[in-house]
Every structure is written in structure tokens, then in C-alpha cells.
Design an enzyme around this catalytic site. Structure first.
Site: not given
Ligand code: SAH
Length: 222
Positions: A67
Site C-alpha cells: 500500500s
Molecule cells: N498489507 C500488505 C498489502 C497487502 S495487499 C503489505 O503491507 O504489503 C493484499 C494481500 O491480501 C495480498 O497479498 C493478497 O494475496 C492477500 N489476500 C487476499 N485474500 C486473502 C485471504 N482470504 N487471506 C489472506 N490473504 C489474502
């Protein structure tokens, strides 16, 4: 770690905090200090490391993004980290950067990621950067939460859903806070829910655009 031919990363971070975060109204010193301390470039893929301190989200592979720094600061501030050792559940570990910022703020972080390669890479970087003791990572579908470690003082969802999965609301402690982007792939609002016994009071914080939360239908991901 130095970025060859460029300014010292800690100087870049101080500029980032001043021009992208403080200027937009975030003043919580704990959050600002954590954003200066965590080496964001270490959480970004090598090929785009030069852009680590830019005012935007960046792709980290598998359709995921790290993000924008401002959004990380906004969500961290909205979690109201008012004491050391808060137990925080994060859904969507991604790069591990948000988890590192929370650990730097003194939280005990439990973070779930569904993509094995992202989970493995985040685990490696968090260890290497000294956040291994305060971050506990799990591979699987985070929409079911982490029942064995519940309840959590704070829950932060960093992937978007039309509605917050009920398991996450239930695993938030009484008097706890949950924050999540709620909406569609065209746009969401970052919403905070304050739990009061069996009531969840919502407050809308700001618009955002997160990648979708993907729920594994059979629940066998972990
Ligand atoms: N917090 C992260 C940004 C996350 S982007 C950072 O600091 O870099 C969103 C993430 O959520 C992605 O990596 C995606 O693979 C994950 N995601 C999507 N659905 C999910 C689920 N049901 N359980 C766990 N992770 C999930």
C-alpha cells in the site's frame, strides 16, 4: 542497506513522512516514528526498489500491492495503538511492510497471507529486518481469522471485501477495533468498527483502492 547512487534511505523516509503523511494530517508520533524507522525499500521487489519511497502503492507480484505509505500510516493511526503489546491480527501479509510498521509500534502481530510465495518472502524479510520476534505469520485464508490466537485487541484487513467476514468481527476483543476496506473492485471506503460487547459501531475513515480479499470456498487452505 544503501540504494546505490541515491540518497540515504533514512533521509528519504523522513521526507516521505513529512511530505506525504504529516502534511495530510497524520500526527500520531508513534506512527510517524515507526514510518521513519521501518526500511520500506527492503519490502519492495528489487526491480522497483528505487520507487519504494514514492507516494503510491507498488506491485509486489501475484496481483498484490504494497500500500501507499500514506494509507499504511492512516490505517495504523486509525487502530489507536494506545499501549505496548497490543495483539493485532492482519489479513493480507503481502510484502510484510504493514506488519513491520505494527511491530515497530510495539504490537504483537499475527498476519495471514493466502499466496505461498508472498508468505515465504515476507517471513524472510521480517526476520532479516529484526521483526521476527513480534510477527507471527500463517499461510491460509484469512477470512476465517486465527481462532487459536483470538481474541485480538485490533484487527486490520488489507484486502477489500463487500462485507467484513463475520469470523473477523467475532475474533475482535470486546472494546477492540477492526479496520477494513469495504466495497467493490471499483472503490472502497476504509471503515473502522468499534466493538462494544455484541455491537459493532462503524465509522468511515477515507476512500481507498485495495486488491480483493479472496475467500477460499472449501476452507481447506490452511
Ligand atoms: N498489507 C500488505 C498489502 C497487502 S495487499 C503489505 O503491507 O504489503 C493484499 C494481500 O491480501 C495480498 O497479498 C493478497 O494475496 C492477500 N489476500 C487476499 N485474500 C486473502 C485471504 N482470504 N487471506 C489472506 N490473504 C489474502
Amino acid at each position: 542497506m544503501r540504494i546505490p547512487g541515491r540518497r540515504d534511505p533514512s533521509e528519504l523516509r523522513r521526507d516521505m513522512v513529512k511530505s506525504q503523511i504529516r502534511r495530510r494530517g497524520i500526527s500520531d508520533p508513534l506512527v510517524l516514528e515507526a514510518m521513519v524507522a521501518v526500511p520500506r525499500h527492503a519490502f519492495v521487489p528489487d526491480a522497483i526498489r528505487h520507487a519504494a519511497y514514492g507516494d503510491r502503492a507498488l506491485p509486489i507480484g501475484f496481483g498484490a500491492t504494497i500500500s501507499q505509505p500514506y494509507i499504511v500510516a492512516l490505517m495504523t493511526a486509525a487502530l489507536q495503538i494506545d499501549r505496548q503489546g497490543l495483539r493485532v491480527l492482519e489479513i493480507g501479509t503481502g510484502s510484510g511492510y504493514q506488519a513491520a510498521v505494527l511491530a515497530e509500534c510495539g504490537c504483537e502481530v499475527y498476519s495471514i497471507e493466502r499466496v505461498p510465495a508472498l508468505h515465504a518472502r515476507a517471513s524472510e524479510v521480517l526476520q532479516a529486518e529484526g521483526y521476527g520476534d513480534r510477527t507471527h505469520l500463517r499461510l491460509g485464508d484469512g477470512s476465517r481469522g486465527w481462532p487459536e490466537e483470538a481474541p485480538f485487541d485490533r484487527v486490520i484487513v488489507t484486502a477489500a471485501a463487500g462485507a467484513v467476514p463475520p469470523a473477523l468481527l467475532e475474533q475482535t476483543d470486546a472494546d477492540g477495533l477492526l479496520i477494513a476496506p469495504v466495497g467493490s473492485d471499483r472503490g472502497q471506503v476504509i471503515r473502522r468498527f468499534r466493538r462494544r460487547a455484541d455491537e459493532w459501531e462503524p465509522t468511515d475513515i477515507e476512500g481507498a483502492l485495495f486488491v480483493p480479499l479472496i475467500e477460499d470456498p472449501d476452507g481447506s487452505a490452511d
